[in-house]
Design an enzyme around this catalytic site. Structure first.
Site, PDB file in Angstrom:
ATOM      1  CE1 TYR A  71      -3.283  -2.820   0.464  1.00 12.38           C
ATOM      2  CE2 TYR A  71      -3.492  -2.485   2.547  1.00 12.38           C
ATOM      3  CZ  TYR A  71      -3.739  -2.976   1.664  1.00 12.38           C
ATOM      4  OH  TYR A  71      -4.794  -4.200   1.727  1.00 12.38           O
ATOM      5  CG  PHE A 116     -13.516  -4.367  -1.785  1.00  7.93           C
ATOM      6  CD1 PHE A 116     -12.749  -3.290  -1.475  1.00  7.93           C
ATOM      7  CD2 PHE A 116     -13.913  -4.557  -3.295  1.00  7.93           C
ATOM      8  CE1 PHE A 116     -11.838  -2.813  -2.461  1.00  7.93           C
ATOM      9  CE2 PHE A 116     -12.768  -4.102  -3.942  1.00  7.93           C
ATOM     10  CZ  PHE A 116     -11.968  -3.169  -3.942  1.00  7.93           C
ATOM     11  N   PRO A 117     -15.641  -4.562   2.485  1.00  2.72           N
ATOM     12  CG  PRO A 117     -15.273  -3.688   4.699  1.00  2.72           C
ATOM     13  CD  PRO A 117     -14.794  -3.986   3.493  1.00  2.72           C
ATOM     14  CG  LEU A 118     -18.433  -0.219   3.792  1.00  2.00           C
ATOM     15  CD1 LEU A 118     -17.996   1.364   4.398  1.00  2.00           C
ATOM     16  CD2 LEU A 118     -20.021  -0.522   4.471  1.00  2.00           C
ATOM     17  N   GLY A 119     -18.592  -2.999  -0.197  1.00  2.00           N
ATOM     18  CA  GLY A 119     -18.624  -3.262  -1.659  1.00  2.00           C
ATOM     19  C   GLY A 119     -18.000  -1.945  -2.173  1.00  2.00           C
TER      20      GLY A 119
END
Length: 288
Positions: A72, A217-220
């Site tokens: 990152y 990507f827990p919130l898509g």
């Protein structure tokens, strides 16, 4: 065996903690650092002072699981973690990843040779200012290198005290089963959220073996914020749609440990407040 959590159990509440690797528990709702870097996780994105403020506020709010990676930036996110949080408070688990080399914002090169993994881990130790990395995750399995050699390198690092627990990123249930024949695995990271449940078989295996599942990507990647069902349930709870998406993960299984990322203090507060949302049996049934 760690059982799954049914909708009925979810309505009765959930444990906010998980004993990752059998260690003293971490808070299941953590913080991920990818959004502290630029588009494509490349270069700087925020003023370093803003990033430091977000990291420190996350820990002030009770976060004890901070997830980062050597690529990152590259290196930027790990350096920010150290700048903000070193010396680390007792009970804070810093998780990082190695095994992928970046050469541009769109170029990802899997690198799983044992000597490369060792060099990456030791570089992460220096950037994070740690003697031991609490959770070191293989960012991708290298198809050109036998799994036994890749995990063997991490086992050696663990035996030397340079890492405490081993995790895997983006694997199938079959690959996790194979890995467990070779060594202890404390965590996996796969994409999993309300709209993407392809990793259900992997989640089931994690539940059976007591392995943490850190959904990325827990919130898509933002798409769930616009989901109409999330919006409807959010209105009923006086919450934001993203909070419902995170609460669903926390209620869905006791091994799910989402680490949503942001560079905004306001968005951080919103994400962490999702831990106070209690979904009902009807909510869980509507969300599926």
């Amino acid at each position: 065996m760690v059982p799954g959590r049914s909708a009925t159990d979810s309505a009765a509440g959930f444990s906010p903690d998980f004993a990752l690797g059998g260690e003293p528990p971490v808070r299941r709702l953590g913080y991920g650092t990818a959004q502290l870097t630029g588009p494509g996780y490349w270069g700087p994105r925020w003023d370093a002072r803003d990033a430091v403020a977000v990291l420190r506020r996350a820990v002030e709010r009770g976060v004890t699981l901070v997830d980062t990676a050597d690529n990152y930036g590259p290196a930027i996110a790990e350096e920010l973690v150290a700048e903000a949080l070193h010396p680390y408070t007792e009970g804070l688990l810093v998780a990082t990843k190695g095994g992928v080399v970046r050469t541009s914002d769109r170029a990802w090169h899997v690198a799983g040779r044992p000597e490369r993994l060792r060099a990456m881990c030791e570089a992460s130790l220096r950037r994070l200012r740690l003697d031991t990395i609490g959770l070191y995750q293989l960012h991708r399995l290298d198809p050109a290198v036998p799994m036994a050699e890749q995990l063997g390198a991490l086992d050696e690092l663990r035996a030397e005290g340079k890492i405490r627990h081993i995790g895997l990123d983006t694997v199938t249930a079959e690959q996790l089963s194979e890995a467990l024949e070779l060594t202890d695995i404390a965590s996996v990271q796969n994409r999993f959220n309300l709209l993407d449940r392809d990793s259900e078989p992997l989640l089931k295996l994690c539940e059976e073996r007591g392995i943490a599942f850190l959904p990325w990507f827990p919130l898509g990647n933002g798409s769930l914020i616009a989901d109409p069902e999330c919006a409807r349930i959010a209105a009923a709870h006086g919450a934001a749609p993203g909070q419902i998406a995170l609460a669903w993960l926390l209620h869905r299984s006791p091994v799910l440990c989402p680490t949503p990322g942001t560079g905004s203090l306001a968005h951080l507060e919103e994400n962490l407040d999702a831990g106070a949302v209690r979904l009902t049996v009807e909510d869980m049934a509507a969300l599926g």
